[in-house]
Design an enzyme around this catalytic site. Sequence first.
Site, PDB file in Angstrom:
ATOM      1  N   GLU A 140      25.464 -26.230   7.356  1.00 29.82           N
ATOM      2  CA  GLU A 140      25.362 -25.654   6.145  1.00 29.82           C
ATOM      3  C   GLU A 140      24.276 -24.195   5.723  1.00 29.82           C
ATOM      4  OE1 GLU A 140      22.426 -28.969   6.159  1.00 29.82           O
ATOM      5  OE2 GLU A 140      23.993 -30.925   5.830  1.00 29.82           O
ATOM      6  N   SER A 145      25.034 -22.393  13.605  1.00 31.68           N
ATOM      7  CA  SER A 145      25.159 -22.915  15.025  1.00 31.68           C
ATOM      8  C   SER A 145      24.026 -24.499  15.237  1.00 31.68           C
ATOM      9  CB  SER A 145      24.472 -21.759  15.152  1.00 31.68           C
ATOM     10  OG  SER A 145      25.297 -20.606  15.695  1.00 31.68           O
ATOM     11  N   ILE A 170      32.855 -23.708   3.883  1.00 32.00           N
ATOM     12  CA  ILE A 170      34.176 -24.329   3.804  1.00 32.00           C
ATOM     13  C   ILE A 170      35.496 -23.710   3.414  1.00 32.00           C
ATOM     14  CG2 ILE A 170      34.695 -26.683   4.220  1.00 32.00           C
ATOM     15  CD1 ILE A 170      31.801 -26.240   5.256  1.00 32.00           C
ATOM     16  N   GLY A 245      33.934 -33.173  18.422  1.00 34.31           N
ATOM     17  CA  GLY A 245      35.512 -33.748  19.397  1.00 34.31           C
ATOM     18  C   GLY A 245      36.327 -33.075  18.103  1.00 34.31           C
ATOM     19  N   LEU A 346      46.606   3.825  15.659  1.00 34.64           N
ATOM     20  CA  LEU A 346      46.902   4.418  13.815  1.00 34.64           C
ATOM     21  C   LEU A 346      46.762   5.625  13.388  1.00 34.64           C
ATOM     22  CD1 LEU A 346      49.368   1.986  15.158  1.00 34.64           C
ATOM     23  CD2 LEU A 346      49.282   1.159  12.378  1.00 34.64           C
ATOM     24  N   GLU A 371      33.505 -21.821  14.490  1.00 34.00           N
ATOM     25  CA  GLU A 371      33.847 -23.013  15.893  1.00 34.00           C
ATOM     26  C   GLU A 371      33.036 -22.286  16.330  1.00 34.00           C
ATOM     27  OE1 GLU A 371      36.130 -24.898  15.230  1.00 34.00           O
ATOM     28  OE2 GLU A 371      37.157 -24.714  13.749  1.00 34.00           O
ATOM     29  N   GLY A 372      31.627 -22.058  16.484  1.00 36.73           N
ATOM     30  CA  GLY A 372      30.545 -21.244  17.854  1.00 36.73           C
ATOM     31  C   GLY A 372      30.671 -20.121  17.819  1.00 36.73           C
TER      32      GLY A 372
HETATM   33  C1  LIG Z   1      35.664 -17.571   7.007  1.00 41.92           C
HETATM   34  C2  LIG Z   1      34.197 -18.504   7.700  1.00 41.92           C
HETATM   35  C3  LIG Z   1      34.983 -19.919   8.091  1.00 41.92           C
HETATM   36  C4  LIG Z   1      33.938 -20.847   7.962  1.00 41.92           C
HETATM   37  N1  LIG Z   1      34.697 -22.111   7.551  1.00 41.92           N
HETATM   38  C5  LIG Z   1      34.268 -23.322   8.097  1.00 41.92           C
HETATM   39  C6  LIG Z   1      34.105 -24.674   7.562  1.00 41.92           C
HETATM   40  O1  LIG Z   1      36.086 -25.007   7.318  1.00 41.92           O
HETATM   41  N2  LIG Z   1      33.674 -25.964   8.061  1.00 41.92           N
HETATM   42  C7  LIG Z   1      32.454 -25.273   8.783  1.00 41.92           C
HETATM   43  O2  LIG Z   1      32.131 -26.576   8.358  1.00 41.92           O
HETATM   44  N3  LIG Z   1      32.455 -24.290   9.146  1.00 41.92           N
HETATM   45  C8  LIG Z   1      32.400 -23.240   8.588  1.00 41.92           C
HETATM   46  N4  LIG Z   1      32.743 -22.146   8.801  1.00 41.92           N
HETATM   47  C9  LIG Z   1      31.187 -21.994   9.407  1.00 41.92           C
HETATM   48  C10 LIG Z   1      30.478 -21.134  11.037  1.00 41.92           C
HETATM   49  O3  LIG Z   1      31.203 -22.462  12.042  1.00 41.92           O
HETATM   50  C11 LIG Z   1      28.932 -20.689  11.072  1.00 41.92           C
HETATM   51  O4  LIG Z   1      29.253 -19.423  10.465  1.00 41.92           O
HETATM   52  C12 LIG Z   1      28.844 -20.801  12.704  1.00 41.92           C
HETATM   53  O5  LIG Z   1      28.846 -21.924  13.129  1.00 41.92           O
HETATM   54  C13 LIG Z   1      27.874 -19.783  12.177  1.00 41.92           C
HETATM   55  O6  LIG Z   1      26.617 -20.432  11.440  1.00 41.92           O
HETATM   56  P1  LIG Z   1      25.289 -19.080  11.091  1.00 41.92           P
HETATM   57  O7  LIG Z   1      26.728 -18.872  10.942  1.00 41.92           O
HETATM   58  O8  LIG Z   1      24.988 -20.372  10.222  1.00 41.92           O
HETATM   59  O9  LIG Z   1      25.010 -18.153  11.679  1.00 41.92           O
HETATM   60  P2  LIG Z   1      23.567 -18.980  12.719  1.00 41.92           P
HETATM   61  O10 LIG Z   1      24.025 -20.072  13.342  1.00 41.92           O
HETATM   62  O11 LIG Z   1      22.335 -18.654  11.350  1.00 41.92           O
HETATM   63  O12 LIG Z   1      23.442 -17.264  13.903  1.00 41.92           O
HETATM   64  C14 LIG Z   1      23.016 -16.387  13.579  1.00 41.92           C
HETATM   65  C15 LIG Z   1      23.112 -15.459  14.481  1.00 41.92           C
HETATM   66  O13 LIG Z   1      22.189 -15.799  15.699  1.00 41.92           O
HETATM   67  C16 LIG Z   1      22.494 -16.255  17.321  1.00 41.92           C
HETATM   68  N5  LIG Z   1      22.097 -17.714  17.537  1.00 41.92           N
HETATM   69  C17 LIG Z   1      22.014 -19.102  17.014  1.00 41.92           C
HETATM   70  N6  LIG Z   1      21.296 -20.314  17.689  1.00 41.92           N
HETATM   71  C18 LIG Z   1      21.177 -19.004  19.051  1.00 41.92           C
HETATM   72  C19 LIG Z   1      20.713 -19.090  20.210  1.00 41.92           C
HETATM   73  N7  LIG Z   1      20.073 -21.113  20.123  1.00 41.92           N
HETATM   74  N8  LIG Z   1      20.216 -18.497  20.983  1.00 41.92           N
HETATM   75  C20 LIG Z   1      21.096 -17.221  20.776  1.00 41.92           C
HETATM   76  N9  LIG Z   1      21.433 -16.440  19.514  1.00 41.92           N
HETATM   77  C21 LIG Z   1      21.668 -17.718  17.875  1.00 41.92           C
HETATM   78  C22 LIG Z   1      24.166 -16.663  16.312  1.00 41.92           C
HETATM   79  O14 LIG Z   1      25.621 -16.733  17.564  1.00 41.92           O
HETATM   80  C23 LIG Z   1      24.170 -15.428  15.233  1.00 41.92           C
HETATM   81  O15 LIG Z   1      25.224 -14.516  16.363  1.00 41.92           O
HETATM   82  C24 LIG Z   1      33.171 -20.943   8.445  1.00 41.92           C
HETATM   83  C25 LIG Z   1      32.259 -19.666   8.732  1.00 41.92           C
HETATM   84  C26 LIG Z   1      33.275 -18.549   8.429  1.00 41.92           C
HETATM   85  C27 LIG Z   1      32.731 -16.876   8.511  1.00 41.92           C
END
Ligand SMILES: Cc1cc2nc3c(=O)[nH]c(=O)nc-3n(C[C@H](O)[C@H](O)[C@H](O)COP(=O)(O)OP(=O)(O)OC[C@H]3O[C@@H](n4cnc5c(N)ncnc54)[C@H](O)[C@@H]3O)c2cc1C
Length: 392
Positions: A140, A145, A170, A245, A346, A371-372
Amino acid sequence: MKPDLFQAPDYYLLDDLLTEEHKLIRDAARAWVKREVSPIIEEYAQKAEFPKQIISGLAEIGGFGPYIPTEYGGAGLDQISYGLIMQEIERGDSGVRSTSSVQSSLVMYPIWKYGNEEQRNKYLPKLATGEMIGCFGLTEPDHGSNPSGMITNFKDMGDHYLLNGAKMWISNAPFADIAVVWAKNEEGRIHGLIVERGMEGFTTPETHNKWSLRASATGELIFDNVKVPKENLLPNKSGLGAPLGCLDSARYGIAWGAIGAAMDCYDTALRYSKERIQFDKPIGATQLQQKKLAEMITEITKAQMLTWRLGVLRNEGRATSAQISMAKRNNVNMALEIARDARQMLGGMGITGEYSIMRHMMNLESVVTYEGTHDIHLLITGMDVTGFPAFK
Ligand SMILES: Cc1cc2nc3c(=O)[nH]c(=O)nc-3n(C[C@H](O)[C@H](O)[C@H](O)COP(=O)(O)OP(=O)(O)OC[C@H]3O[C@@H](n4cnc5c(N)ncnc54)[C@H](O)[C@@H]3O)c2cc1C
């Protein structure tokens, strides 16, 4: 784009660890990628469009639900076959592999594992052929994360559920026929719901201006008082463990996929280093470029071993989520570093669409985040070995 001359590196003769069936499946996927993906992918990435014409071919090579039982239209393959298919698809493009991963592990997997027989029969065969495309809504705007904080929710209205909220980032959203959406009920428990395109109040605006995964369509899922039929709730698992899962299965595939991207970058840089003459000799004859190539093949070989072993553990039902995190994190980072070094090898040509490297490099910036993230997977390993969760 240059013709696809890819030759897969196998420095430690790891093909010996594969069965004849594994090799047949992999080689069929490899040939299909050469024939159907490589010639068109640069153009589609440049125009930021998913090449929908490859959907039926993806289904034919087992790209949709490779391990889903054949009774539901899947290929009924083992986990190593699944991994090899992901490796080959991502060798072509991470965006195409993303479509395959989402369909297989984030849509078909939850319907198969958490759905009832009616839901399996209704959706899985069509998803397996690509007649129907799905997406997975977990992230969302304010909860990436930390998906447990999600605010998307549904209320029991007696004869249906009323769904409200929004999902972001998504994959496949702009053209998906169905979405597996994770939302909280009135008690705050997370459940999966199958939301179908056409339901009133459900929209999927596309996310534009991405520099990464340009050949994969990304969008939002908006739910404005969407009436979801009660039979669309996945009944057999709830709580955060349910979406996690699915992520285990997808992350495992990504660990293999990243090897494919890395192999393509290495192979391209190796060939270029033998052909490109500077100072009257091939650049591959210089120590600095050999160092890059030697480190690349070493890292690819280590990742191949790690991932093959993980596949064996998955086949035996013994792989842990933390082991999957380690492989996803290691392999994607490995691929990203190889892509960056290969691009430099290159020179100026490395930034053009004549070669696949820059596209892989840009794609992998998403793969290392979704995916994390890289850091979150490190925290998972840290928690696994110490017992202390350091997320909060
Ligand atoms: C091209 C693309 C396709 C995607 N497809 C899907 C999809 O199909 N379905 C879906 O549900 N999601 C999807 N995602 C979402 C993706 O899983 C999230 O972007 C990802 O989980 C990170 O969430 P965020 O972008 O909100 O970053 P944030 O959670 O805001 O994180 C920002 C930074 O803070 C760090 N951070 C966060 N918490 C902590 C902590 N506790 N300690 C230390 N560092 C921390 C993170 O590592 C990151 O570097 C997609 C993303 C992209 C870019």
